[in-house]
Motif scaffolding. Structure first.
Motif, PDB file in Angstrom:
ATOM      1  N   GLU A 212     -30.332  27.184 -17.558  1.00  0.00           N
ATOM      2  CA  GLU A 212     -29.127  26.669 -18.036  1.00  0.00           C
ATOM      3  C   GLU A 212     -28.689  25.704 -16.949  1.00  0.00           C
ATOM      4  O   GLU A 212     -28.036  24.979 -17.523  1.00  0.00           O
ATOM      5  CB  GLU A 212     -28.348  27.774 -18.459  1.00  0.00           C
ATOM      6  CG  GLU A 212     -28.863  28.686 -19.664  1.00  0.00           C
ATOM      7  CD  GLU A 212     -28.503  27.807 -20.740  1.00  0.00           C
ATOM      8  OE1 GLU A 212     -27.308  28.160 -21.318  1.00  0.00           O
ATOM      9  OE2 GLU A 212     -29.358  26.859 -21.080  1.00  0.00           O
ATOM     10  N   ALA A 213     -28.537  26.043 -15.674  1.00  0.00           N
ATOM     11  CA  ALA A 213     -27.823  25.420 -14.771  1.00  0.00           C
ATOM     12  C   ALA A 213     -28.226  23.920 -14.705  1.00  0.00           C
ATOM     13  O   ALA A 213     -27.817  22.807 -14.854  1.00  0.00           O
ATOM     14  CB  ALA A 213     -27.693  26.124 -13.500  1.00  0.00           C
ATOM     15  N   VAL A 214     -29.751  23.775 -14.506  1.00  0.00           N
ATOM     16  CA  VAL A 214     -30.227  22.466 -14.454  1.00  0.00           C
ATOM     17  C   VAL A 214     -30.174  21.616 -15.691  1.00  0.00           C
ATOM     18  O   VAL A 214     -30.230  20.508 -15.482  1.00  0.00           O
ATOM     19  CB  VAL A 214     -31.872  22.731 -13.773  1.00  0.00           C
ATOM     20  CG1 VAL A 214     -32.840  23.184 -14.884  1.00  0.00           C
ATOM     21  CG2 VAL A 214     -32.366  21.373 -13.389  1.00  0.00           C
ATOM     22  N   VAL A 215     -30.506  22.261 -17.029  1.00  0.00           N
ATOM     23  CA  VAL A 215     -30.498  21.366 -17.944  1.00  0.00           C
ATOM     24  C   VAL A 215     -29.244  20.963 -18.542  1.00  0.00           C
ATOM     25  O   VAL A 215     -29.142  19.972 -18.879  1.00  0.00           O
ATOM     26  CB  VAL A 215     -31.243  22.400 -19.531  1.00  0.00           C
ATOM     27  CG1 VAL A 215     -32.734  22.510 -18.973  1.00  0.00           C
ATOM     28  CG2 VAL A 215     -30.527  23.594 -19.763  1.00  0.00           C
ATOM     29  N   LYS A 216     -28.098  21.727 -18.236  1.00  0.00           N
ATOM     30  CA  LYS A 216     -26.851  21.319 -18.530  1.00  0.00           C
ATOM     31  C   LYS A 216     -26.342  20.150 -17.570  1.00  0.00           C
ATOM     32  O   LYS A 216     -25.657  19.435 -17.765  1.00  0.00           O
ATOM     33  CB  LYS A 216     -25.698  22.507 -18.339  1.00  0.00           C
ATOM     34  CG  LYS A 216     -26.005  23.541 -19.563  1.00  0.00           C
ATOM     35  CD  LYS A 216     -24.817  24.384 -19.466  1.00  0.00           C
ATOM     36  CE  LYS A 216     -24.942  25.447 -20.705  1.00  0.00           C
ATOM     37  NZ  LYS A 216     -23.862  26.574 -20.805  1.00  0.00           N
ATOM     38  N   LEU A 217     -26.906  20.219 -16.209  1.00  0.00           N
ATOM     39  CA  LEU A 217     -26.649  19.027 -15.369  1.00  0.00           C
ATOM     40  C   LEU A 217     -27.239  18.008 -15.879  1.00  0.00           C
ATOM     41  O   LEU A 217     -26.801  16.757 -15.696  1.00  0.00           O
ATOM     42  CB  LEU A 217     -27.236  19.540 -13.880  1.00  0.00           C
ATOM     43  CG  LEU A 217     -27.093  18.379 -12.990  1.00  0.00           C
ATOM     44  CD1 LEU A 217     -25.607  17.860 -12.613  1.00  0.00           C
ATOM     45  CD2 LEU A 217     -27.425  18.863 -11.599  1.00  0.00           C
ATOM     46  N   ILE A 218     -28.752  17.828 -16.274  1.00  0.00           N
ATOM     47  CA  ILE A 218     -29.548  16.757 -16.994  1.00  0.00           C
ATOM     48  C   ILE A 218     -28.822  16.178 -18.064  1.00  0.00           C
ATOM     49  O   ILE A 218     -28.690  14.985 -18.251  1.00  0.00           O
ATOM     50  CB  ILE A 218     -30.902  17.344 -17.002  1.00  0.00           C
ATOM     51  CG1 ILE A 218     -31.650  17.628 -15.660  1.00  0.00           C
ATOM     52  CG2 ILE A 218     -31.706  16.143 -17.702  1.00  0.00           C
ATOM     53  CD1 ILE A 218     -33.121  18.146 -15.952  1.00  0.00           C
ATOM     54  N   ALA A 219     -28.262  17.238 -18.945  1.00  0.00           N
ATOM     55  CA  ALA A 219     -27.733  16.583 -20.274  1.00  0.00           C
ATOM     56  C   ALA A 219     -26.417  15.924 -19.996  1.00  0.00           C
ATOM     57  O   ALA A 219     -26.047  15.203 -20.816  1.00  0.00           O
ATOM     58  CB  ALA A 219     -27.192  17.782 -21.199  1.00  0.00           C
ATOM     59  N   THR A 220     -25.744  16.174 -18.829  1.00  0.00           N
ATOM     60  CA  THR A 220     -24.640  15.331 -18.462  1.00  0.00           C
ATOM     61  C   THR A 220     -25.050  13.759 -17.907  1.00  0.00           C
ATOM     62  O   THR A 220     -24.161  12.654 -17.883  1.00  0.00           O
ATOM     63  CB  THR A 220     -23.795  15.554 -17.370  1.00  0.00           C
ATOM     64  OG1 THR A 220     -24.498  15.547 -16.102  1.00  0.00           O
ATOM     65  CG2 THR A 220     -23.478  17.022 -17.626  1.00  0.00           C
ATOM     66  N   LYS A 221     -26.290  13.363 -17.951  1.00  0.00           N
ATOM     67  CA  LYS A 221     -26.642  12.288 -17.392  1.00  0.00           C
ATOM     68  C   LYS A 221     -27.006  11.042 -18.605  1.00  0.00           C
ATOM     69  O   LYS A 221     -26.953  11.609 -19.912  1.00  0.00           O
ATOM     70  CB  LYS A 221     -28.002  12.117 -16.505  1.00  0.00           C
ATOM     71  CG  LYS A 221     -28.027  13.390 -15.351  1.00  0.00           C
ATOM     72  CD  LYS A 221     -26.758  13.232 -14.508  1.00  0.00           C
ATOM     73  CE  LYS A 221     -26.347  14.184 -13.406  1.00  0.00           C
ATOM     74  NZ  LYS A 221     -25.426  14.027 -12.651  1.00  0.00           N
ATOM     75  N   GLY A 222     -27.212   9.990 -18.455  1.00  0.00           N
ATOM     76  CA  GLY A 222     -27.321   8.915 -19.541  1.00  0.00           C
ATOM     77  C   GLY A 222     -28.716   9.168 -20.078  1.00  0.00           C
ATOM     78  O   GLY A 222     -29.838   9.448 -19.519  1.00  0.00           O
ATOM     79  N   PRO A 223     -28.894   9.578 -21.471  1.00  0.00           N
ATOM     80  CA  PRO A 223     -30.080  10.107 -22.174  1.00  0.00           C
ATOM     81  C   PRO A 223     -30.975   8.773 -22.371  1.00  0.00           C
ATOM     82  O   PRO A 223     -32.336   9.048 -22.013  1.00  0.00           O
ATOM     83  CB  PRO A 223     -29.634  10.251 -23.551  1.00  0.00           C
ATOM     84  CG  PRO A 223     -28.361   9.892 -23.856  1.00  0.00           C
ATOM     85  CD  PRO A 223     -27.625   9.564 -22.433  1.00  0.00           C
TER      86      PRO A 223
END
Length: 279
Positions: A212-223
């Protein structure tokens, strides 16, 4: 009532989730797509229904601009213990064309590799045969400490048929891949981490929170940037260095024309978090 990983706290019942079928569950939350194998009574062994539904899920993810990153995991104590296809090929007598048709029908690793967004797999137990091939097709692999891995097909007079002979050596090197495939040896997470088969080994209790921590971090980046970075790396590995560098420049130039790039610059100048829209 069965429960699965990555459910919101207020709703732990699988029946309350949007289902693609009984064997595959898809949930979308905060720009994250969660794909869950849901045949725990069989060790999440892939049958034909699961394979068809899994392909449908992957197609839906590619069509959904609101999904920036994807998690793949399984219900129960096993991630995926293989495929019914292997039993069909062992027990049945069939010509090469029909065998190829069956392999295409069961090719869930091919389906997940077609996703153009980052895919993280949370390996919550053993990944054997086609289960390991599915994990290999994902971009980042986190595994619970008690998991085991193996491509066992040569013990049955077969070879891996859903990318194992191609993706494994690209990940761990030719020598390691040959040893694992030719011996059909089963390895634990310590060895998997040592040879580069998985990115991270965590306790069973911490697997969900770590992923969850890594995917939530990735989801904050430009898609758009996420998709193009994945494309640059994936296609670049199949090219010469010179071709890969050219691809990188082309994709970087393409990114300059997007609204997300302009939003990223503006947010930096205004010292705020960017509000990306995937455009």
């Amino acid at each position: 009532m069965r429960t699965i990983s990555f459910l919101p706290k207020q709703s732990q019942e699988t029946e309350k989730l949007p289902m693609v079928s009984d064997s595959v569950i898809l949930r979308i939350e905060e720009h994250i797509g969660y794909v869950v194998l849901n045949r725990p009574e069989s060790g999440n062994i892939v049958n034909q229904e699961m394979a068809y539904m899994f392909k449908d899920v992957c197609a839906k993810i590619n069509q959904n601009a609101e999904i920036y990153v994807v998690v793949v995991t399984g219900v129960g104590e096993t991630f995926c213990d293989g495929s019914e296809l292997e039993k069909l090929l062992i027990n049945g007598s069939m010509d090469a064309d029909y065998a190829k048709t069956l392999i295409d029908d069961f090719s869930i690793a091919t389906s997940v590799s077609s996703i153009d967004k980052p895919v993280i797999v949370a390996i919550n137990g053993n990944a054997m045969g086609q289960g390991l091939e599915l994990a290999l097709a994902c971009d980042i692999r986190y595994a619970s400490a008690g998991s085991h891995f193996g491509l066992l097909q040569v013990s049955q007079g077969l070879i891996p048929m859903n990318g194992g002979t191609q993706r494994l050596p690209r990940l761990v090197g030719k020598g390691q891949a040959l040893e694992l495939i030719l011996t059909a040896r089963i390895i634990d997470t310590r060895e998997a981490l040592r040879i580069g088969l998985i990115n991270k080994r965590v306790t069973k209790e911490m697997l969900n929170s770590e992923v969850e921590a890594v995917v939530k971090l990735i989801a904050t980046k430009g898609p758009v940037a996420l998709k193009l970075a994945k494309e640059a790396i994936s296609r670049g590995l199949e090219s010469s260095l010179e071709e890969g560098l050219g691809l990188e420049i082309d994709l970087y130039s393409l990114l300059q024309t997007t609204d997300d790039r302009r939003e990223g610059i503006q947010a930096f100048l205004e010292k705020r978090q960017p509000k990306f829209k995937g455009q």
